[in-house]
Scaffold this motif. Structure first.
Motif, PDB file in Angstrom:
ATOM      1  N   SER A   7       0.916  -1.284  -0.117  1.00  0.00           N
ATOM      2  CA  SER A   7       0.021   0.029   0.000  1.00  0.00           C
ATOM      3  C   SER A   7       0.818   1.232  -0.041  1.00  0.00           C
ATOM      4  N   PHE A   8       0.395   2.120  -0.711  1.00  0.00           N
ATOM      5  CA  PHE A   8       1.089   3.531  -1.007  1.00  0.00           C
ATOM      6  C   PHE A   8       0.208   4.694  -0.357  1.00  0.00           C
ATOM      7  N   ASP A   9       0.802   5.708   0.172  1.00  0.00           N
ATOM      8  CA  ASP A   9       0.225   7.194   0.551  1.00  0.00           C
ATOM      9  C   ASP A   9      -0.760   7.221  -0.706  1.00  0.00           C
ATOM     10  N   GLY A  10      -1.943   7.775  -0.447  1.00  0.00           N
ATOM     11  CA  GLY A  10      -3.065   8.198  -1.338  1.00  0.00           C
ATOM     12  C   GLY A  10      -3.903   6.910  -1.766  1.00  0.00           C
ATOM     13  N   GLY A  11      -3.796   5.816  -1.174  1.00  0.00           N
ATOM     14  CA  GLY A  11      -4.575   4.563  -1.469  1.00  0.00           C
ATOM     15  C   GLY A  11      -4.112   3.458  -2.661  1.00  0.00           C
ATOM     16  N   ALA A  12      -3.075   3.962  -3.446  1.00  0.00           N
ATOM     17  CA  ALA A  12      -2.761   2.801  -4.391  1.00  0.00           C
ATOM     18  C   ALA A  12      -2.272   1.728  -3.795  1.00  0.00           C
ATOM     19  N   ARG A  13      -2.607   0.547  -4.311  1.00  0.00           N
ATOM     20  CA  ARG A  13      -1.998  -0.712  -4.104  1.00  0.00           C
ATOM     21  C   ARG A  13      -1.435  -1.505  -5.167  1.00  0.00           C
ATOM     22  N   LEU A  14      -0.359  -2.274  -4.970  1.00  0.00           N
ATOM     23  CA  LEU A  14       0.351  -2.989  -5.798  1.00  0.00           C
ATOM     24  C   LEU A  14       0.711  -4.297  -5.189  1.00  0.00           C
ATOM     25  N   GLU A  15       0.110  -5.551  -6.176  1.00  0.00           N
ATOM     26  CA  GLU A  15       0.258  -6.833  -5.594  1.00  0.00           C
ATOM     27  C   GLU A  15       1.512  -7.267  -6.333  1.00  0.00           C
ATOM     28  N   ILE A  16       2.657  -7.716  -5.655  1.00  0.00           N
ATOM     29  CA  ILE A  16       3.742  -8.521  -6.175  1.00  0.00           C
ATOM     30  C   ILE A  16       3.712 -10.002  -5.648  1.00  0.00           C
ATOM     31  N   MET A  17       3.749 -10.768  -6.928  1.00  0.00           N
ATOM     32  CA  MET A  17       3.607 -12.183  -6.767  1.00  0.00           C
ATOM     33  C   MET A  17       4.739 -13.129  -7.586  1.00  0.00           C
ATOM     34  N   ASN A  18       4.709 -14.224  -6.593  1.00  0.00           N
ATOM     35  CA  ASN A  18       5.815 -15.010  -7.373  1.00  0.00           C
ATOM     36  C   ASN A  18       5.213 -16.578  -7.358  1.00  0.00           C
ATOM     37  N   ASN A  19       5.666 -17.309  -8.323  1.00  0.00           N
ATOM     38  CA  ASN A  19       5.003 -18.682  -8.601  1.00  0.00           C
ATOM     39  C   ASN A  19       6.256 -19.533  -9.034  1.00  0.00           C
ATOM     40  N   PRO A  20       6.430 -20.686  -8.403  1.00  0.00           N
ATOM     41  CA  PRO A  20       7.534 -21.471  -9.059  1.00  0.00           C
ATOM     42  C   PRO A  20       7.446 -21.773 -10.558  1.00  0.00           C
ATOM     43  N   ASN A  21       6.169 -21.596 -11.161  1.00  0.00           N
ATOM     44  CA  ASN A  21       6.222 -21.992 -12.785  1.00  0.00           C
ATOM     45  C   ASN A  21       6.372 -20.611 -13.524  1.00  0.00           C
ATOM     46  N   ILE A  22       6.682 -19.648 -12.868  1.00  0.00           N
ATOM     47  CA  ILE A  22       6.513 -18.242 -13.555  1.00  0.00           C
ATOM     48  C   ILE A  22       7.603 -18.292 -14.971  1.00  0.00           C
ATOM     49  N   ILE A  23       7.479 -17.631 -16.008  1.00  0.00           N
ATOM     50  CA  ILE A  23       8.221 -17.791 -17.130  1.00  0.00           C
ATOM     51  C   ILE A  23       8.867 -16.186 -17.048  1.00  0.00           C
ATOM     52  N   ASP A  24      10.160 -16.059 -17.084  1.00  0.00           N
ATOM     53  CA  ASP A  24      10.667 -14.711 -17.105  1.00  0.00           C
ATOM     54  C   ASP A  24      11.090 -14.242 -18.657  1.00  0.00           C
ATOM     55  N   LYS A  25      10.154 -13.332 -19.296  1.00  0.00           N
ATOM     56  CA  LYS A  25      10.352 -12.839 -20.727  1.00  0.00           C
ATOM     57  C   LYS A  25      11.336 -11.698 -20.757  1.00  0.00           C
ATOM     58  N   GLU A  26      11.860 -11.460 -21.794  1.00  0.00           N
ATOM     59  CA  GLU A  26      12.530 -10.278 -22.018  1.00  0.00           C
ATOM     60  C   GLU A  26      11.538  -9.026 -21.745  1.00  0.00           C
ATOM     61  N   LYS A  27      11.858  -7.834 -21.438  1.00  0.00           N
ATOM     62  CA  LYS A  27      10.808  -6.908 -21.043  1.00  0.00           C
ATOM     63  C   LYS A  27      11.437  -5.639 -21.977  1.00  0.00           C
ATOM     64  N   PRO A  28      10.965  -5.738 -23.357  1.00  0.00           N
ATOM     65  CA  PRO A  28      11.206  -4.526 -24.088  1.00  0.00           C
ATOM     66  C   PRO A  28      10.826  -2.967 -23.824  1.00  0.00           C
ATOM     67  N   LEU A  29      11.341  -2.105 -23.957  1.00  0.00           N
ATOM     68  CA  LEU A  29      11.016  -0.745 -23.467  1.00  0.00           C
ATOM     69  C   LEU A  29       9.645  -0.358 -24.259  1.00  0.00           C
ATOM     70  N   THR A  30       9.580  -0.763 -25.302  1.00  0.00           N
ATOM     71  CA  THR A  30       8.332  -0.373 -26.076  1.00  0.00           C
ATOM     72  C   THR A  30       7.723  -1.777 -26.833  1.00  0.00           C
ATOM     73  N   ALA A  31       6.471  -2.152 -26.291  1.00  0.00           N
ATOM     74  CA  ALA A  31       6.049  -3.355 -26.602  1.00  0.00           C
ATOM     75  C   ALA A  31       4.596  -3.042 -26.136  1.00  0.00           C
ATOM     76  N   THR A  32       3.379  -3.915 -26.685  1.00  0.00           N
ATOM     77  CA  THR A  32       2.101  -3.813 -26.205  1.00  0.00           C
ATOM     78  C   THR A  32       1.881  -4.343 -24.682  1.00  0.00           C
ATOM     79  N   GLY A  33       1.071  -4.042 -24.214  1.00  0.00           N
ATOM     80  CA  GLY A  33       0.585  -4.416 -22.703  1.00  0.00           C
ATOM     81  C   GLY A  33       0.892  -3.343 -21.962  1.00  0.00           C
ATOM     82  N   PHE A  34       0.951  -3.498 -20.499  1.00  0.00           N
ATOM     83  CA  PHE A  34       1.235  -2.612 -19.668  1.00  0.00           C
ATOM     84  C   PHE A  34       2.794  -2.398 -19.539  1.00  0.00           C
ATOM     85  N   ILE A  35       3.259  -1.273 -19.453  1.00  0.00           N
ATOM     86  CA  ILE A  35       4.704  -1.095 -19.836  1.00  0.00           C
ATOM     87  C   ILE A  35       5.234  -0.656 -18.407  1.00  0.00           C
ATOM     88  N   HIS A  36       4.372   0.309 -17.623  1.00  0.00           N
ATOM     89  CA  HIS A  36       5.456   0.867 -16.549  1.00  0.00           C
ATOM     90  C   HIS A  36       4.512   1.049 -15.416  1.00  0.00           C
TER      91      HIS A  36
END
Length: 128
Positions: free
Chosen positions: A46-75
């Motif tokens: 939780s952050f001041d102002g009410g924003a929340r971020l869920e950080i998650m981990n799973n043993p089966n997670i796939i770690d892909k390259e994160k290009p700076l310009t791509a479709t989807g959520f970027i930052h």
């Protein structure tokens, strides 16, 4: 009335990600969740102002390259309250070895911001 309740982010190193957001952005974590059947773990930050971020981990997670310009959520953009604080947080992150991708600067659309890559290559925008 509509608001974004939270944003979720898969990470490789859950404890390191938690510490990162606590140290640089004063996030406050819950006690965490662990599903012993699947190995899934998460924290709600939780952050001041009410924003929340869920950080998650799973043993089966796939770690892909994160290009700076791509479709989807970027930052994730985090407001720190002032230009001086944007400068200070950016400087501290750079001193601590994180890559500054841009700024601090005034953008064409009126934001004073910098953008850094966190320890897993996710873009974090730091703004007023």
């Amino acid at each position: 009335y509509m608001k974004i309740e939270h944003i979720a982010l898969y990470v490789k190193d859950l404890e390191r990600a938690k510490s990162f957001f606590e140290k640089y952005f004063q996030a406050v974590s819950d006690i965490g969740y662990h599903n012993k059947n699947t190995g899934f773990r998460s924290y709600f930050l939780s952050f001041d102002g009410g924003a929340r971020l869920e950080i998650m981990n799973n043993p089966n997670i796939i770690d892909k390259e994160k290009p700076l310009t791509a479709t989807g959520f970027i930052h994730i953009a985090l407001s720190v309250g002032s230009k001086e604080k944007v400068n200070a947080v950016t400087k501290q992150l750079k001193t601590d070895g994180f890559t500054v991708l841009s700024g601090p600067r005034m953008t064409g659309d009126g934001y004073y911001e910098s953008c850094i890559a966190d320890m897993e290559g996710n873009q974090i925008e730091i703004t007023v």
